[in-house]
Design a protein around this motif. Structure first.
Motif, PDB file in Angstrom:
ATOM      1  N   LYS A  96       1.202  -1.122   0.277  1.00  0.00           N
ATOM      2  CA  LYS A  96      -0.322   0.125  -0.079  1.00  0.00           C
ATOM      3  C   LYS A  96       0.898   1.106   0.342  1.00  0.00           C
ATOM      4  N   TYR A  97       0.709   1.729  -1.009  1.00  0.00           N
ATOM      5  CA  TYR A  97       1.275   3.131  -1.079  1.00  0.00           C
ATOM      6  C   TYR A  97       0.405   4.325  -0.364  1.00  0.00           C
ATOM      7  N   THR A  98       0.612   5.473   0.298  1.00  0.00           N
ATOM      8  CA  THR A  98      -0.113   6.150   1.487  1.00  0.00           C
ATOM      9  C   THR A  98       0.966   7.524   1.200  1.00  0.00           C
ATOM     10  N   ASP A  99      -0.476   8.710   1.857  1.00  0.00           N
ATOM     11  CA  ASP A  99       0.100   9.598   1.805  1.00  0.00           C
ATOM     12  C   ASP A  99      -0.855  10.812   2.586  1.00  0.00           C
ATOM     13  N   ARG A 155      -4.123   8.340   4.104  1.00  0.00           N
ATOM     14  CA  ARG A 155      -4.977   8.216   2.803  1.00  0.00           C
ATOM     15  C   ARG A 155      -3.934   7.418   1.634  1.00  0.00           C
ATOM     16  N   VAL A 156      -4.572   5.932   1.499  1.00  0.00           N
ATOM     17  CA  VAL A 156      -4.252   5.075   0.304  1.00  0.00           C
ATOM     18  C   VAL A 156      -4.486   5.634  -0.650  1.00  0.00           C
ATOM     19  N   LYS A 157      -3.139   5.741  -1.707  1.00  0.00           N
ATOM     20  CA  LYS A 157      -3.492   6.047  -3.324  1.00  0.00           C
ATOM     21  C   LYS A 157      -3.251   5.090  -4.233  1.00  0.00           C
ATOM     22  N   ALA A 158      -2.512   3.645  -3.399  1.00  0.00           N
ATOM     23  CA  ALA A 158      -2.274   2.799  -4.474  1.00  0.00           C
ATOM     24  C   ALA A 158      -2.393   1.118  -3.821  1.00  0.00           C
ATOM     25  N   ASN A 159      -2.306   0.566  -4.060  1.00  0.00           N
ATOM     26  CA  ASN A 159      -2.812  -0.551  -3.563  1.00  0.00           C
ATOM     27  C   ASN A 159      -2.090  -1.579  -4.565  1.00  0.00           C
ATOM     28  N   LEU A 160      -1.037  -2.088  -3.735  1.00  0.00           N
ATOM     29  CA  LEU A 160      -0.172  -3.507  -5.525  1.00  0.00           C
ATOM     30  C   LEU A 160      -0.528  -4.439  -4.899  1.00  0.00           C
ATOM     31  N   ASP A 175      -7.874   8.503  -6.156  1.00  0.00           N
ATOM     32  CA  ASP A 175      -8.440   9.227  -6.370  1.00  0.00           C
ATOM     33  C   ASP A 175      -8.718  10.500  -4.453  1.00  0.00           C
ATOM     34  N   GLU A 176      -9.057  11.161  -4.796  1.00  0.00           N
ATOM     35  CA  GLU A 176      -9.315  12.682  -3.333  1.00  0.00           C
ATOM     36  C   GLU A 176     -10.410  11.781  -2.577  1.00  0.00           C
ATOM     37  N   GLU A 177     -11.310  11.661  -3.227  1.00  0.00           N
ATOM     38  CA  GLU A 177     -12.794  11.230  -2.827  1.00  0.00           C
ATOM     39  C   GLU A 177     -12.757   9.631  -2.685  1.00  0.00           C
ATOM     40  N   GLN A 178     -11.876   8.874  -3.084  1.00  0.00           N
ATOM     41  CA  GLN A 178     -11.537   7.339  -3.024  1.00  0.00           C
ATOM     42  C   GLN A 178     -12.532   6.670  -4.506  1.00  0.00           C
ATOM     43  N   ASN A 179     -12.836   7.515  -5.390  1.00  0.00           N
ATOM     44  CA  ASN A 179     -12.424   6.749  -6.474  1.00  0.00           C
ATOM     45  C   ASN A 179     -11.638   5.735  -6.964  1.00  0.00           C
ATOM     46  N   TYR A 229       2.893   4.319 -14.312  1.00  0.00           N
ATOM     47  CA  TYR A 229       2.634   5.206 -13.160  1.00  0.00           C
ATOM     48  C   TYR A 229       3.837   5.164 -12.288  1.00  0.00           C
ATOM     49  N   ASP A 230       3.662   6.956 -11.971  1.00  0.00           N
ATOM     50  CA  ASP A 230       4.111   8.324 -11.300  1.00  0.00           C
ATOM     51  C   ASP A 230       3.609   8.317  -9.509  1.00  0.00           C
ATOM     52  N   GLN A 231       4.217   7.442  -9.016  1.00  0.00           N
ATOM     53  CA  GLN A 231       3.447   7.554  -7.860  1.00  0.00           C
ATOM     54  C   GLN A 231       2.948   9.190  -7.125  1.00  0.00           C
ATOM     55  N   LYS A 232       4.255   9.758  -7.109  1.00  0.00           N
ATOM     56  CA  LYS A 232       4.593  11.132  -6.500  1.00  0.00           C
ATOM     57  C   LYS A 232       3.642  11.826  -7.400  1.00  0.00           C
TER      58      LYS A 232
END
Length: 174
Positions: free
Chosen positions: A40-43, A46-51, A79-83, A124-127
Motif C-alpha cells: 500500500k502506498y499512502t500519503d 490516505r491510501v493512494k495505491a494498492n499493489l 483519487d481524493e474521493e476514494q474512487n 505510473y508515477d506515484q509521486k
C-alpha cells in the motif's frame, strides 16, 4: 617485534561490512523473494495505491534499487474521493528511487467511470499521480465510443486525458 606486528595488523584492517553482506549473493540475483504481495502506498494517512501480486523479487542490492513482479500485478488507484481505478499487467517493475512503476504486457486500465484503456506498456508515477505511455493505446469509453493513439498521459482522476496521434494531439475531457 610483537608490538610492530600487532600495530601493522590493526592498521591494515578495513571495514568491509558491505562486502560480507554480499557473500553468496550473485550480482544479478535478487536479494529476496516474497509471495502474495499486498503493498500500500499512502500519503497523509490516505491510501493512494494498492499493489497486489503473487510474486515479488527484491533487487535492493543494486545501485539503482527496484522490485520486480514477474507474475504480474493488480494495481488499485484511489483519487481524493476514494474512487477506485484498476490497472492490471502481466509484468511490472517498481523503481524505489523514482517511485515509477513500469507496467508491461497486456496492460489494461479500467477507470472508476468504466472507461477502459489497453496498451502493451504503461508507466505510473506515484509521486505525481500520473499514468503515461509512449506506445500505442486503444480506448473504449463507457459511452460506447472508441479511440486510438500513440502517446497517452492522464492524471489519477482520469478527468483529463491527453492522447497524441502522430503530429497532432487530442484532449479528451470526461
Amino acid at each position: 617485534m610483537v608490538v610492530a606486528l600487532v600495530t601493522t595488523m590493526l592498521f591494515s584492517c578495513k571495514n568491509n561490512f558491505k562486502e560480507v553482506q554480499q557473500i553468496g549473493v550473485l550480482q544479478n540475483e535478487p536479494i529476496g523473494e516474497a509471495k502474495n504481495i499486498n503493498l500500500k502506498y499512502t500519503d497523509s494517512g490516505r491510501v493512494k495505491a494498492n499493489l497486489l501480486s503473487p510474486k515479488m523479487l527484491d533487487f535492493s542490492n543494486r545501485s539503482f534499487a527496484f522490485s520486480e513482479f514477474p507474475e504480474g500485478i493488480h494495481l488499485n488507484l484511489f483519487d481524493e474521493e476514494q474512487n477506485k481505478s484498476v490497472v492490471v499487467a502481466d509484468y511490472a517493475i517498481v523503481y524505489d528511487e523514482t517511485d515509477i512503476i513500469d507496467l508491461q504486457g497486456n496492460v489494461v486500465l479500467i477507470t472508476h467511470t468504466n472507461d477502459t484503456l489497453y496498451a502493451q506498456q504503461m508507466y505510473y508515477d506515484q509521486k505525481r499521480e500520473q499514468l503515461f505511455t509512449n506506445s500505442p493505446v486503444r480506448f473504449s469509453f463507457a459511452s460506447g465510443s472508441q479511440g486510438r493513439g500513440n502517446i497517452f498521459d492522464s492524471d489519477i482522476r482520469f478527468d483529463h486525458y491527453e492522447l497524441l496521434e502522430g503530429s497532432g494531439s487530442t484532449e479528451i475531457d470526461q
